[in-house]
Design an enzyme around this catalytic site. Sequence first.
Site, mmCIF file in Angstrom:
data_model
loop_
_atom_site.group_PDB
_atom_site.id
_atom_site.type_symbol
_atom_site.label_atom_id
_atom_site.label_comp_id
_atom_site.label_asym_id
_atom_site.label_seq_id
_atom_site.Cartn_x
_atom_site.Cartn_y
_atom_site.Cartn_z
ATOM 1 N N LYS A 195 0.830 -1.205 0.000
ATOM 2 C CA LYS A 195 0.000 0.000 0.000
ATOM 3 C C LYS A 195 0.866 1.257 0.000
ATOM 4 C CE LYS A 195 -4.191 -1.957 2.011
ATOM 5 N NZ LYS A 195 -4.984 -2.125 3.237
ATOM 6 N N LYS A 201 -7.433 -5.931 -14.809
ATOM 7 C CA LYS A 201 -8.273 -6.398 -13.697
ATOM 8 C C LYS A 201 -9.206 -5.261 -13.270
ATOM 9 C CE LYS A 201 -8.015 -7.816 -8.926
ATOM 10 N NZ LYS A 201 -7.716 -7.210 -7.687
ATOM 11 N N LYS A 212 -11.293 -0.341 -8.491
ATOM 12 C CA LYS A 212 -11.606 1.079 -8.267
ATOM 13 C C LYS A 212 -10.443 1.959 -8.683
ATOM 14 C CE LYS A 212 -12.564 0.183 -3.852
ATOM 15 N NZ LYS A 212 -13.100 -1.160 -3.713
HETATM 16 P P1 ADP Z 1 -10.420 -2.719 -5.651
HETATM 17 O O1 ADP Z 1 -9.296 -3.356 -6.447
HETATM 18 O O2 ADP Z 1 -11.510 -2.259 -6.527
HETATM 19 O O3 ADP Z 1 -9.914 -1.631 -4.700
HETATM 20 P P2 ADP Z 1 -10.649 -4.279 -3.244
HETATM 21 O O4 ADP Z 1 -9.176 -4.438 -3.137
HETATM 22 O O5 ADP Z 1 -11.334 -3.353 -2.280
HETATM 23 O O6 ADP Z 1 -11.025 -3.864 -4.747
HETATM 24 O O7 ADP Z 1 -11.300 -5.733 -3.158
HETATM 25 C C1 ADP Z 1 -12.274 -6.141 -2.250
HETATM 26 C C2 ADP Z 1 -12.558 -7.619 -2.532
HETATM 27 O O8 ADP Z 1 -13.030 -7.824 -3.868
HETATM 28 C C3 ADP Z 1 -11.310 -8.498 -2.392
HETATM 29 O O9 ADP Z 1 -11.697 -9.681 -1.710
HETATM 30 C C4 ADP Z 1 -10.901 -8.810 -3.812
HETATM 31 O O10 ADP Z 1 -10.299 -10.086 -3.906
HETATM 32 C C5 ADP Z 1 -12.221 -8.761 -4.591
HETATM 33 N N1 ADP Z 1 -11.970 -8.231 -5.946
HETATM 34 C C6 ADP Z 1 -11.629 -6.960 -6.259
HETATM 35 N N2 ADP Z 1 -11.487 -6.792 -7.602
HETATM 36 C C7 ADP Z 1 -11.731 -8.015 -8.154
HETATM 37 C C8 ADP Z 1 -11.738 -8.517 -9.508
HETATM 38 N N3 ADP Z 1 -11.482 -7.722 -10.550
HETATM 39 N N4 ADP Z 1 -12.030 -9.812 -9.700
HETATM 40 C C9 ADP Z 1 -12.313 -10.628 -8.654
HETATM 41 N N5 ADP Z 1 -12.322 -10.234 -7.357
HETATM 42 C C10 ADP Z 1 -12.033 -8.936 -7.095
#
Ligand code: ADP
Length: 317
Positions: free
Chosen positions: A110, A189, A192
Amino acid sequence: MRILSGVQPSGRPHIGNYFGAMRQNIELSRSSDAYIFIANYHAMTSIRDPKTLAAYTDGLARDYLALGLDPDRCAFYRQSDLPEVCELSWILTTITPMGLLERCVSYKDKVAKGLPADHGLFAYPVLMAADILIVKSTTVPVGADQKQHVEVARDIAIKFNNTFGNVFPLPEERILPEVSAVPGVDGQKMSKSYGNTIEPFEDEKAIRKKIMSIKTDSKGVADPKDPETCNLFALFRLFAAPAERDAMAEKYRKGGTGYGDVKKRLADLLLEHFAEARKRRAALTDADVASALSKGAERARRVARETLAEVRKAVGL
Ligand code: ADP
Ligand code: TRP
Protein backbone atom coordinates in the site's frame (compact mmCIF):
# COMPACT_ATOMS: atom_id res chain seq x y z
CA MET A 1 -17.52 -22.66 14.70
CA ARG A 2 -17.95 -18.91 14.62
CA ILE A 3 -17.36 -17.32 11.23
CA LEU A 4 -16.34 -13.70 10.82
CA SER A 5 -15.71 -11.62 7.74
CA GLY A 6 -15.12 -7.90 7.24
CA VAL A 7 -15.38 -5.69 4.17
CA GLN A 8 -13.87 -2.26 3.80
CA PRO A 9 -16.19 0.50 2.58
CA SER A 10 -13.44 1.93 0.43
CA GLY A 11 -15.53 2.72 -2.64
CA ARG A 12 -18.69 1.73 -4.47
CA PRO A 13 -18.56 -1.99 -5.07
CA HIS A 14 -18.17 -3.23 -8.63
CA ILE A 15 -18.90 -6.58 -10.23
CA GLY A 16 -15.32 -7.73 -9.52
CA ASN A 17 -16.01 -7.25 -5.80
CA TYR A 18 -19.35 -8.98 -6.25
CA PHE A 19 -17.96 -12.17 -7.82
CA GLY A 20 -14.71 -12.10 -5.84
CA ALA A 21 -16.05 -11.41 -2.35
CA MET A 22 -19.63 -10.19 -1.80
CA ARG A 23 -21.36 -13.25 -3.19
CA GLN A 24 -19.38 -15.51 -0.85
CA ASN A 25 -20.15 -13.29 2.15
CA ILE A 26 -23.85 -13.41 1.37
CA GLU A 27 -23.61 -17.19 1.23
CA LEU A 28 -21.96 -17.11 4.68
CA SER A 29 -24.66 -14.91 6.11
CA ARG A 30 -27.02 -17.87 5.89
CA SER A 31 -25.13 -19.72 8.62
CA SER A 32 -26.44 -18.78 12.03
CA ASP A 33 -23.17 -18.09 13.80
CA ALA A 34 -21.77 -15.70 11.20
CA TYR A 35 -20.55 -12.18 11.93
CA ILE A 36 -20.23 -9.91 8.92
CA PHE A 37 -19.21 -6.32 9.38
CA ILE A 38 -18.36 -3.15 7.50
CA ALA A 39 -14.79 -2.22 8.39
CA ASN A 40 -15.16 1.56 8.51
CA TYR A 41 -12.34 2.07 11.04
CA HIS A 42 -10.06 0.26 8.60
CA ALA A 43 -11.28 2.38 5.68
CA MET A 44 -10.00 5.47 7.53
CA THR A 45 -6.51 4.39 6.46
CA SER A 46 -7.40 5.44 2.93
CA ILE A 47 -10.41 7.82 3.13
CA ARG A 48 -10.01 11.24 4.72
CA ASP A 49 -13.29 12.84 3.71
CA PRO A 50 -16.08 12.35 6.30
CA LYS A 51 -18.93 12.58 3.80
CA THR A 52 -17.31 10.03 1.53
CA LEU A 53 -16.65 7.58 4.35
CA ALA A 54 -20.23 7.89 5.61
CA ALA A 55 -21.67 7.51 2.10
CA TYR A 56 -19.58 4.43 1.26
CA THR A 57 -20.46 2.82 4.60
CA ASP A 58 -24.18 3.42 4.14
CA GLY A 59 -24.00 2.39 0.47
CA LEU A 60 -22.25 -0.88 1.24
CA ALA A 61 -24.85 -1.77 3.88
CA ARG A 62 -27.60 -1.15 1.33
CA ASP A 63 -25.78 -3.14 -1.34
CA TYR A 64 -25.39 -6.15 0.92
CA LEU A 65 -29.00 -6.06 2.10
CA ALA A 66 -30.25 -5.67 -1.47
CA LEU A 67 -28.07 -8.53 -2.70
CA GLY A 68 -29.66 -10.86 -0.18
CA LEU A 69 -27.65 -10.74 3.05
CA ASP A 70 -30.03 -11.85 5.77
CA PRO A 71 -29.69 -9.59 8.83
CA ASP A 72 -31.96 -11.83 10.90
CA ARG A 73 -29.69 -14.82 10.57
CA CYS A 74 -26.20 -13.39 10.86
CA ALA A 75 -24.91 -10.43 12.85
CA PHE A 76 -24.41 -7.65 10.29
CA TYR A 77 -22.90 -4.51 11.78
CA ARG A 78 -20.63 -1.54 11.37
CA GLN A 79 -17.21 -1.90 13.00
CA SER A 80 -17.60 1.56 14.57
CA ASP A 81 -20.72 0.37 16.42
CA LEU A 82 -18.38 -1.87 18.40
CA PRO A 83 -16.02 0.61 20.08
CA GLU A 84 -14.80 -2.30 22.25
CA VAL A 85 -12.76 -3.25 19.17
CA CYS A 86 -10.55 -0.17 19.61
CA GLU A 87 -9.85 -0.85 23.27
CA LEU A 88 -8.97 -4.46 22.52
CA SER A 89 -6.78 -3.28 19.65
CA TRP A 90 -4.71 -1.12 22.04
CA ILE A 91 -4.37 -3.97 24.52
CA LEU A 92 -3.22 -6.31 21.74
CA THR A 93 -0.83 -3.71 20.40
CA THR A 94 1.11 -3.78 23.70
CA ILE A 95 2.10 -7.42 23.12
CA THR A 96 2.54 -7.31 19.34
CA PRO A 97 6.19 -7.53 18.26
CA MET A 98 7.20 -4.84 15.73
CA GLY A 99 8.79 -7.56 13.60
CA LEU A 100 5.45 -9.30 13.16
CA LEU A 101 3.95 -6.17 11.58
CA GLU A 102 7.11 -5.29 9.67
CA ARG A 103 6.79 -8.58 7.81
CA CYS A 104 3.29 -7.78 6.52
CA VAL A 105 3.41 -7.38 2.75
CA SER A 106 0.09 -5.56 2.49
CA TYR A 107 1.53 -2.52 4.34
CA LYS A 108 4.55 -2.39 2.04
CA ASP A 109 2.33 -2.79 -1.05
CA LYS A 110 0.00 0.00 0.00
CA VAL A 111 2.87 2.38 0.75
CA ALA A 112 4.45 1.50 -2.59
CA LYS A 113 1.12 2.41 -4.25
CA GLY A 114 1.22 5.85 -2.64
CA LEU A 115 -0.85 5.54 0.55
CA PRO A 116 0.76 7.58 3.34
CA ALA A 117 2.90 5.46 5.69
CA ASP A 118 0.78 6.28 8.73
CA HIS A 119 0.79 4.37 11.98
CA GLY A 120 -2.84 3.32 11.38
CA LEU A 121 -1.86 1.64 8.14
CA PHE A 122 1.04 -0.10 9.89
CA ALA A 123 -1.13 -1.21 12.81
CA TYR A 124 -3.99 -2.30 10.48
CA PRO A 125 -3.40 -6.04 11.19
CA VAL A 126 -3.72 -5.46 14.97
CA LEU A 127 -7.12 -3.84 14.52
CA MET A 128 -8.04 -6.75 12.28
CA ALA A 129 -6.92 -9.17 15.03
CA ALA A 130 -9.18 -7.26 17.44
CA ASP A 131 -12.14 -7.64 15.02
CA ILE A 132 -11.58 -11.37 14.95
CA LEU A 133 -10.83 -11.93 18.64
CA ILE A 134 -13.45 -9.62 20.16
CA VAL A 135 -16.20 -12.02 19.08
CA LYS A 136 -13.96 -15.07 19.58
CA SER A 137 -14.38 -16.15 15.99
CA THR A 138 -12.64 -19.33 14.95
CA THR A 139 -13.03 -19.23 11.18
CA VAL A 140 -12.14 -16.29 8.96
CA PRO A 141 -12.93 -16.68 5.25
CA VAL A 142 -10.65 -14.37 3.27
CA GLY A 143 -9.04 -13.99 -0.11
CA ALA A 144 -5.41 -15.07 -0.42
CA ASP A 145 -4.26 -11.44 0.02
CA GLN A 146 -5.59 -11.40 3.60
CA LYS A 147 -4.16 -14.77 4.69
CA GLN A 148 -1.13 -13.20 6.32
CA HIS A 149 -3.32 -10.91 8.41
CA VAL A 150 -5.24 -13.85 9.85
CA GLU A 151 -1.93 -15.55 10.65
CA VAL A 152 -0.89 -12.39 12.50
CA ALA A 153 -4.19 -12.46 14.43
CA ARG A 154 -3.47 -16.06 15.43
CA ASP A 155 0.10 -15.20 16.53
CA ILE A 156 -1.23 -12.33 18.62
CA ALA A 157 -3.87 -14.59 20.21
CA ILE A 158 -1.18 -17.16 21.10
CA LYS A 159 1.03 -14.45 22.60
CA PHE A 160 -1.90 -13.08 24.62
CA ASN A 161 -2.92 -16.51 25.91
CA ASN A 162 0.68 -17.34 26.87
CA THR A 163 1.13 -14.02 28.65
CA PHE A 164 -2.19 -13.56 30.42
CA GLY A 165 -3.93 -16.93 30.41
CA ASN A 166 -6.20 -18.65 27.97
CA VAL A 167 -8.83 -16.20 26.72
CA PHE A 168 -8.95 -16.54 22.95
CA PRO A 169 -9.72 -19.53 20.73
CA LEU A 170 -7.18 -19.55 17.90
CA PRO A 171 -8.67 -18.28 14.63
CA GLU A 172 -7.98 -20.07 11.36
CA GLU A 173 -8.22 -18.61 7.88
CA ARG A 174 -10.41 -20.29 5.32
CA ILE A 175 -9.09 -19.33 1.94
CA LEU A 176 -11.90 -18.61 -0.47
CA PRO A 177 -11.64 -20.50 -3.74
CA GLU A 178 -9.54 -18.44 -6.11
CA VAL A 179 -11.87 -16.57 -8.44
CA SER A 180 -10.13 -15.56 -11.62
CA ALA A 181 -9.91 -11.80 -11.79
CA VAL A 182 -12.92 -10.13 -13.38
CA PRO A 183 -11.62 -7.83 -16.14
CA GLY A 184 -12.62 -4.18 -16.30
CA VAL A 185 -13.84 -2.32 -19.38
CA ASP A 186 -10.22 -1.66 -20.44
CA GLY A 187 -9.19 -5.32 -20.13
CA GLN A 188 -7.04 -4.85 -16.98
CA LYS A 189 -8.27 -6.40 -13.70
CA MET A 190 -11.41 -4.53 -12.65
CA SER A 191 -10.47 -2.21 -9.79
CA LYS A 192 -11.61 1.08 -8.27
CA SER A 193 -8.08 2.36 -8.64
CA TYR A 194 -8.08 1.85 -12.43
CA GLY A 195 -11.41 3.59 -13.07
CA ASN A 196 -12.53 0.65 -15.22
CA THR A 197 -15.44 -0.67 -13.16
CA ILE A 198 -19.05 -1.60 -13.79
CA GLU A 199 -21.22 -1.27 -10.69
CA PRO A 200 -24.32 -3.41 -10.19
CA PHE A 201 -26.38 -0.52 -8.85
CA GLU A 202 -25.52 2.37 -11.14
CA ASP A 203 -28.20 3.53 -13.53
CA GLU A 204 -29.10 1.41 -16.48
CA LYS A 205 -27.93 3.91 -19.10
CA ALA A 206 -24.50 4.20 -17.49
CA ILE A 207 -24.19 0.41 -17.35
CA ARG A 208 -25.10 0.02 -21.02
CA LYS A 209 -22.70 2.77 -22.04
CA LYS A 210 -19.82 1.22 -20.10
CA ILE A 211 -20.51 -2.20 -21.57
CA MET A 212 -20.55 -0.77 -25.10
CA SER A 213 -17.10 0.74 -24.36
CA ILE A 214 -15.47 -2.58 -23.39
CA LYS A 215 -12.16 -2.88 -25.17
CA THR A 216 -11.82 -5.72 -27.70
CA ASP A 217 -9.46 -6.44 -30.58
CA SER A 218 -10.31 -5.04 -34.01
CA LYS A 219 -11.64 -8.22 -35.64
CA GLY A 220 -14.62 -7.66 -37.92
CA VAL A 221 -18.00 -9.39 -37.76
CA ALA A 222 -17.03 -12.18 -40.17
CA ASP A 223 -13.69 -13.03 -38.52
CA PRO A 224 -13.34 -16.07 -36.25
CA LYS A 225 -12.54 -14.97 -32.69
CA ASP A 226 -10.94 -16.57 -29.64
CA PRO A 227 -13.26 -16.60 -26.62
CA GLU A 228 -10.44 -17.68 -24.28
CA THR A 229 -8.44 -14.49 -24.74
CA CYS A 230 -11.34 -12.03 -25.05
CA ASN A 231 -12.15 -9.94 -21.97
CA LEU A 232 -15.66 -9.28 -23.26
CA PHE A 233 -16.25 -13.03 -23.28
CA ALA A 234 -14.72 -13.30 -19.77
CA LEU A 235 -17.48 -10.96 -18.56
CA PHE A 236 -20.15 -12.63 -20.68
CA ARG A 237 -19.43 -16.06 -19.16
CA LEU A 238 -20.11 -14.71 -15.64
CA PHE A 239 -23.71 -13.92 -16.52
CA ALA A 240 -24.74 -16.38 -19.23
CA ALA A 241 -26.23 -19.78 -18.42
CA PRO A 242 -23.89 -22.64 -19.44
CA ALA A 243 -25.79 -23.45 -22.64
CA GLU A 244 -25.76 -19.85 -23.84
CA ARG A 245 -22.12 -19.48 -22.83
CA ASP A 246 -21.08 -22.53 -24.85
CA ALA A 247 -23.16 -21.48 -27.84
CA MET A 248 -21.53 -18.04 -27.76
CA ALA A 249 -18.04 -19.59 -27.58
CA GLU A 250 -18.93 -21.60 -30.65
CA LYS A 251 -20.14 -18.46 -32.49
CA TYR A 252 -16.87 -16.73 -31.59
CA ARG A 253 -14.83 -19.52 -33.14
CA LYS A 254 -16.96 -19.75 -36.27
CA GLY A 255 -17.07 -16.03 -37.02
CA GLY A 256 -20.16 -14.10 -38.10
CA THR A 257 -20.88 -12.49 -34.72
CA GLY A 258 -19.80 -8.92 -34.00
CA TYR A 259 -18.59 -7.65 -30.64
CA GLY A 260 -21.39 -5.05 -30.63
CA ASP A 261 -24.05 -7.77 -30.47
CA VAL A 262 -22.21 -9.60 -27.71
CA LYS A 263 -22.06 -6.37 -25.71
CA LYS A 264 -25.79 -5.75 -26.10
CA ARG A 265 -26.59 -9.25 -24.91
CA LEU A 266 -24.14 -8.89 -22.00
CA ALA A 267 -25.86 -5.67 -20.90
CA ASP A 268 -29.25 -7.41 -20.91
CA LEU A 269 -27.92 -10.41 -19.00
CA LEU A 270 -26.18 -8.26 -16.40
CA LEU A 271 -29.27 -6.14 -15.80
CA GLU A 272 -31.38 -9.28 -15.57
CA HIS A 273 -28.94 -10.81 -13.08
CA PHE A 274 -29.21 -7.83 -10.75
CA ALA A 275 -32.85 -6.93 -11.48
CA GLU A 276 -34.26 -8.24 -8.19
CA ALA A 277 -31.44 -6.73 -6.15
CA ARG A 278 -31.83 -3.38 -7.91
CA LYS A 279 -35.52 -3.37 -7.11
CA ARG A 280 -34.87 -4.29 -3.50
CA ARG A 281 -32.21 -1.62 -3.15
CA ALA A 282 -34.52 1.08 -4.49
CA ALA A 283 -37.19 0.03 -2.02
CA LEU A 284 -34.91 -0.06 1.06
CA THR A 285 -35.73 2.77 3.45
CA ASP A 286 -33.30 4.47 5.82
CA ALA A 287 -35.25 2.85 8.64
CA ASP A 288 -34.77 -0.66 7.16
CA VAL A 289 -31.02 -0.13 6.98
CA ALA A 290 -30.78 1.38 10.45
CA SER A 291 -32.83 -1.41 11.96
CA ALA A 292 -30.77 -4.18 10.29
CA LEU A 293 -27.50 -2.63 11.44
CA SER A 294 -28.62 -1.92 14.98
CA LYS A 295 -29.87 -5.47 15.42
CA GLY A 296 -26.50 -6.77 14.27
CA ALA A 297 -24.54 -4.34 16.42
CA GLU A 298 -26.55 -5.25 19.50
CA ARG A 299 -25.87 -8.92 18.98
CA ALA A 300 -22.15 -8.47 18.30
CA ARG A 301 -21.78 -5.99 21.13
CA ARG A 302 -23.16 -8.38 23.69
CA VAL A 303 -20.36 -10.82 22.85
CA ALA A 304 -17.77 -8.03 22.56
CA ARG A 305 -18.55 -6.68 26.03
CA GLU A 306 -18.16 -10.12 27.57
CA THR A 307 -14.85 -10.71 25.85
CA LEU A 308 -13.53 -7.31 26.81
CA ALA A 309 -14.50 -7.80 30.46
CA GLU A 310 -12.56 -11.06 30.45
CA VAL A 311 -9.57 -9.40 28.79
CA ARG A 312 -9.55 -6.44 31.18
CA LYS A 313 -9.55 -8.78 34.12
CA ALA A 314 -6.80 -10.95 32.62
CA VAL A 315 -4.45 -7.98 32.07
CA GLY A 316 -5.24 -6.14 35.33
CA LEU A 317 -7.31 -3.18 34.15
P1 ADP B 1 -10.42 -2.72 -5.65
O1 ADP B 1 -9.30 -3.36 -6.45
O2 ADP B 1 -11.51 -2.26 -6.53
O3 ADP B 1 -9.91 -1.63 -4.70
P2 ADP B 1 -10.65 -4.28 -3.24
O4 ADP B 1 -9.18 -4.44 -3.14
O5 ADP B 1 -11.33 -3.35 -2.28
O6 ADP B 1 -11.03 -3.86 -4.75
O7 ADP B 1 -11.30 -5.73 -3.16
C1 ADP B 1 -12.27 -6.14 -2.25
C2 ADP B 1 -12.56 -7.62 -2.53
O8 ADP B 1 -13.03 -7.82 -3.87
C3 ADP B 1 -11.31 -8.50 -2.39
O9 ADP B 1 -11.70 -9.68 -1.71
C4 ADP B 1 -10.90 -8.81 -3.81
O10 ADP B 1 -10.30 -10.09 -3.91
C5 ADP B 1 -12.22 -8.76 -4.59
N1 ADP B 1 -11.97 -8.23 -5.95
C6 ADP B 1 -11.63 -6.96 -6.26
N2 ADP B 1 -11.49 -6.79 -7.60
C7 ADP B 1 -11.73 -8.02 -8.15
C8 ADP B 1 -11.74 -8.52 -9.51
N3 ADP B 1 -11.48 -7.72 -10.55
N4 ADP B 1 -12.03 -9.81 -9.70
C9 ADP B 1 -12.31 -10.63 -8.65
N5 ADP B 1 -12.32 -10.23 -7.36
C10 ADP B 1 -12.03 -8.94 -7.10
N1 TRP C 1 -8.66 -6.26 5.72
C1 TRP C 1 -9.83 -6.85 5.10
C2 TRP C 1 -9.83 -6.46 3.60
O1 TRP C 1 -9.31 -5.44 3.22
C3 TRP C 1 -11.10 -6.36 5.77
C4 TRP C 1 -11.16 -6.78 7.21
C5 TRP C 1 -11.03 -5.97 8.30
C6 TRP C 1 -11.34 -8.10 7.68
N2 TRP C 1 -11.12 -6.70 9.44
C7 TRP C 1 -11.31 -8.02 9.12
C8 TRP C 1 -11.52 -9.34 7.06
C9 TRP C 1 -11.44 -9.15 9.90
C10 TRP C 1 -11.64 -10.49 7.87
C11 TRP C 1 -11.60 -10.38 9.28
O2 TRP C 1 -10.41 -7.20 2.81
